[in-house]
Each structure stands twice: as C-alpha cells, then as structure tokens.
Design a protein around this motif. Structure first.
Motif, PDB file in Angstrom:
ATOM      1  N   ILE A 216      -1.979   5.868 -25.801  1.00 34.33           N
ATOM      2  CA  ILE A 216      -0.925   5.213 -25.004  1.00 34.33           C
ATOM      3  C   ILE A 216      -1.342   5.132 -23.540  1.00 34.33           C
ATOM      4  O   ILE A 216      -1.230   4.083 -22.901  1.00 34.33           O
ATOM      5  CB  ILE A 216       0.415   5.964 -25.149  1.00 34.33           C
ATOM      6  N   VAL A 217      -1.845   6.248 -23.006  1.00 40.40           N
ATOM      7  CA  VAL A 217      -2.275   6.282 -21.604  1.00 40.40           C
ATOM      8  C   VAL A 217      -3.413   5.296 -21.370  1.00 40.40           C
ATOM      9  O   VAL A 217      -3.436   4.571 -20.358  1.00 40.40           O
ATOM     10  CB  VAL A 217      -2.697   7.710 -21.195  1.00 40.40           C
ATOM     11  N   ALA A 218      -4.361   5.256 -22.311  1.00 39.06           N
ATOM     12  CA  ALA A 218      -5.494   4.340 -22.183  1.00 39.06           C
ATOM     13  C   ALA A 218      -5.023   2.887 -22.192  1.00 39.06           C
ATOM     14  O   ALA A 218      -5.524   2.051 -21.416  1.00 39.06           O
ATOM     15  CB  ALA A 218      -6.488   4.588 -23.318  1.00 39.06           C
ATOM     16  N   ARG A 219      -4.066   2.590 -23.067  1.00 37.84           N
ATOM     17  CA  ARG A 219      -3.536   1.234 -23.145  1.00 37.84           C
ATOM     18  C   ARG A 219      -2.781   0.865 -21.862  1.00 37.84           C
ATOM     19  O   ARG A 219      -2.903  -0.255 -21.355  1.00 37.84           O
ATOM     20  CB  ARG A 219      -2.602   1.114 -24.355  1.00 37.84           C
ATOM     21  N   GLU A 220      -2.015   1.816 -21.336  1.00 36.45           N
ATOM     22  CA  GLU A 220      -1.276   1.589 -20.091  1.00 36.45           C
ATOM     23  C   GLU A 220      -2.230   1.293 -18.929  1.00 36.45           C
ATOM     24  O   GLU A 220      -1.990   0.389 -18.132  1.00 36.45           O
ATOM     25  CB  GLU A 220      -0.406   2.798 -19.769  1.00 36.45           C
TER      26      GLU A 220
END
Length: 231
Positions: free
Chosen positions: A98-102
């Motif tokens: 999720i953090v990487a996608r954000e």
C-alpha cells in the motif's frame, strides 16, 4: 480610492498577476473606476497553482482520494481488511505494498490537483467569479480599449450631468437611467452603446432635464412640508 478617472488593467498573453501585485491592482479598491481585463492565455490569482495545491490538497487528502479512486489500492485495502489481526506477517506485507503504491501515485495526484487549481486561474473562471470584466484577446485589445475608452468618456459625462441634476443619484442609479436608452444587447457592446448614445442624444438630454426638474420639485415639496410643520 478617490481617483475619479477610469483605470484599465490588462493581463497580456501568458502574463500572470499574483500575490502583492494583485492586491495593489484589485479593482475592488475603486470599483467605479477600475476595470480588469485579461487575454484568454493569461493567468491570475493570489497564489500560484502549485501553492494552492499544497495548501488545499495536503497529504492526508491525497491519500484519501487515492484510496477512493485507485483500483489497486482498493484491492489492497480489501485484502488487508480480510486478513486476520494475528497474521502480522501478511498484514505487514500488504501495508508495504500500500505504501509503495501510494508513493508511486503521489506525483500523479499532485500534478492533477495542480492542473485543477490552474483551471481556476484562467480567464473563464476569473470572469465567472467577477474578478475581471471581460476576456479580451491580444489581437483585438487595441480596438476593444479604443471603444471602451470612448464609451466611458461619453458615459461618464452623462453620469456627471445626472448626478449634478439630482444629488440623490449615485453612479449606479445614473447608469440605470442611461441603460433605458439601450437594449441589453446594445448595452453589453461598447461600439453599439456609443452609437446608441449618439443617436439618442436628444432623448438623453431631455431625460437629464426631467430629472433635474423632478429633483427641484422634490426639494420644494420638502421645504414646504418643513415650513408647514415648523409653524
């Protein structure tokens, strides 16, 4: 604020009016005399689009919009919700995704927000908000301001005559009386308004005289009433 002659402000093609410069030239300083115009390719606003985006579209707002619109984040959120709290390893892996996608989406969403803010600085939006009087292309600006200035010379003279004829009239009321000599389509076009003023000169002068007579009659009536009530 007390200046009694027209002031025209024009933002040329690709020009920008920002910050302190906008405050100095804001037509609301003297709404009766100051008018702002802009070329369709110009921009205007207190802050630049990037600055507005940083203030109005902070990180928490960006993340909220990402999770609302990005399909991959929605799937990861759903997967995280359906993972048991006890499965810390899986939950940690999903959160990292999720953090990487954000992080991947941040520049995209910030750019979209900046473009959206830039739309608010364009002439169409400025006219809709009433901060400019008209969008005037550079190619026809000389012609436009020639007729605008000529109209104001005639119009301001009539306004002064009407206000002198009746001291209770202000500029807006005097303009309303002049507008009666034109239909709405003519009133909105400077060149047509000039023609209307020149062709209806006798009618307007008659109107000024009738306004003066009515004002004198009103003063006489007021004095008579005062004398009767003083006795």
């Amino acid at each position: 604020r007390e200046y009694s002659n027209p002031v025209y402000i024009y933002i040329p093609p690709h020009g920008e009016l920002r910050g302190g410069s906008w405050v100095v030239l804001d037509p609301t300083i003297n709404a009766e005399q100051m008018e702002m115009y802009a070329d369709p390719d110009s921009r205007g606003g207190i802050l630049e689009p990037a600055g507005i985006a940083e203030i109005k579209f902070r990180l928490k707002d960006q993340l909220k919009v990402m999770h609302k619109n990005d399909r991959q984040l929605q799937l990861l959120d759903s997967e995280l919700d359906n993972t048991e709290e006890s499965d810390t390893e899986t939950r940690s892996a999903i959160k990292e995704q999720i953090v990487a996608r954000e992080e991947l989406l941040k520049p995209v969403f910030l750019q979209a927000a900046t473009e959206f803010c830039d739309m608010h600085d364009k002439t169409g939006r400025m006219k809709a908000k009433g901060v400019i009087k008209e969008a005037v292309p550079w190619a026809r600006s000389r012609e436009y301001f020639y007729y605008r200035a000529k109209r104001r010379i005639i119009e301001d003279d009539y306004v002064d005559q009407l206000c002198n004829a009746d001291s209770t009239l202000d500029t807006r009321a005097a303009l309303s009386l002049l507008k009666e000599a034109c239909d709405n389509a003519v009133w909105e076009d400077n060149k047509s308004a000039i023609v209307a003023y020149e062709s209806n000169k006798a009618e307007i002068e008659t109107k000024i005289r009738s306004v003066k007579k009515a004002a004198i009659a009103a003063k006489i009536s007021a004095l008579e009433w005062q004398l009767e009530n003083d006795e």
